[in-house]
Enzyme design. Structure first.
Site, short mmCIF file in Angstrom:
data_model
loop_
_atom_site.label_atom_id
_atom_site.label_comp_id
_atom_site.label_asym_id
_atom_site.label_seq_id
_atom_site.Cartn_x
_atom_site.Cartn_y
_atom_site.Cartn_z
N SER A 50 0.83 -1.20 0.00
CA SER A 50 0.00 0.00 0.00
C SER A 50 0.87 1.26 0.00
O SER A 50 2.06 1.21 0.32
CB SER A 50 -0.91 0.02 1.23
N ASP A 83 -1.26 -0.96 -3.82
CA ASP A 83 -2.61 -0.79 -3.26
C ASP A 83 -2.82 0.65 -2.80
O ASP A 83 -1.96 1.25 -2.15
CB ASP A 83 -2.77 -1.76 -2.08
N GLU A 135 -11.46 2.67 -7.44
CA GLU A 135 -12.52 2.55 -6.42
C GLU A 135 -13.63 3.54 -6.70
O GLU A 135 -13.39 4.70 -7.04
CB GLU A 135 -11.94 2.80 -5.02
N HIS A 177 -12.15 -0.36 6.25
CA HIS A 177 -10.75 -0.69 6.44
C HIS A 177 -10.38 -0.77 7.92
O HIS A 177 -10.98 -0.11 8.77
CB HIS A 177 -9.86 0.36 5.78
#
Length: 282
Positions: A50, A83, A135, A177
């Protein structure tokens, strides 16, 4: 074996109604554990770094190169994915380094700006042969499962994919998350509607908050790529704490980090079974 493209792992799983495990890496032990778990399961896997993990290490190249090396040494197909990149330049750096794919996250922007910026990243990455995930909707952070009003609309999702050319879409369907409990309530009807409307694989973020039964049901309803980070960090940390508690004199980091690595490998193998991961042809 050679690094595998993310699309080569994810796309076949869609028609087979199987899941693909995409697990986040923070340090080398995570990458080693995830690959070991995938090898034990006989399934392909996606290693993810990420933007936050890159920030922790201070730069992408050192940790990214290490993860790529682990992937290339694997006995099953492994893809390496960036990510939640919010900066196009980081996505481009990952592609240049050799990452199979990037997830460009412009979901904090309004719809029109999300489309414009994402389309630019897609064009750049596709020219370099890399796969792009984006997203739509907003998967919440650390404040619990997001409100229904920010979930992904199927019609808007279909239009977004057409306008941007993305290869996969992360959708907001009830997860959040960094959840420490596995009690997120997924909207299975919405997942099914999104699967019918959207022509690319669907991605579930915040999957650490979803229990085993609901992960399996999510796959049955049309989810494919399943991202898991916090849950594996919990498994790793629990094993490290146990090792240190059992030996107060322990100072060799290999001893307790190794315990964490072993625990994560076992959990990855188990989770790939829950996700009905496609058997590897390697």
């Amino acid at each position: 074996m050679p690094l595998t493209g993310t699309g080569a792992i994810v796309t076949p799983a869609v028609s087979a109604a199987r899941g693909v495990g995409a697990f986040n890496v923070i340090q080398l032990e995570h990458a080693q554990a995830i690959v070991a778990g995938a090898e034990a399961a006989g399934s392909p896997v996606v290693l993810q770094l990420s933007e936050n993990a890159v920030r922790y290490h201070g730069a992408l190249a050192p940790v990214g190169s290490a993860v790529l090396a682990v992937a290339r040494a694997a006995e099953v197909p492994v893809a390496v994915h960036l990510d939640h990149a919010t900066r196009p330049e980081l996505a481009y750096e990952a592609v240049e380094l050799g990452f199979s794919s990037v997830m460009f996250d412009a979901s904090a922007l309004d719809y029109e700006e999300n489309v414009r910026t994402t389309a630019e990243v897609v064009a750049h990455c596709h020219a370099a042969g890399a796969w792009v995930e984006a997203e739509l909707g907003k998967v919440g952070g650390k404040d619990g499962v997001h409100a229904p009003g920010v979930r992904t609309d199927p019609g808007e999702a279909a239009a977004f994919v057409t306008a941007t050319g993305v290869d996969a879409l992360a959708v907001a369907v009830g997860t959040s998350h960094a959840m420490l409990t596995r009690d997120a309530a997924l909207d299975f009807e919405l997942i099914a509607a999104l699967r019918k409307a959207v022509p690319v694989p669907l991605v579930l973020h915040g999957s650490s908050g979803v229990g085993d039964e609901h992960l399996s049901r999510a796959i049955e309803h049309g989810m494919t790529k399943v991202n898991i980070a916090t849950h594996l960090n919990k498994v790793f940390t629990t094993a490290v704490r146990r090792a240190l508690a059992e030996n107060a004199e322990l100072v060799d980091t290999r001893r307790y980090l190794g315990a964490g690595r072993t625990a994560v490998a076992g959990e990855v193998t188990r989770l790939l079974g829950v996700l009905k991961a496609v058997p590897s042809t390697a």
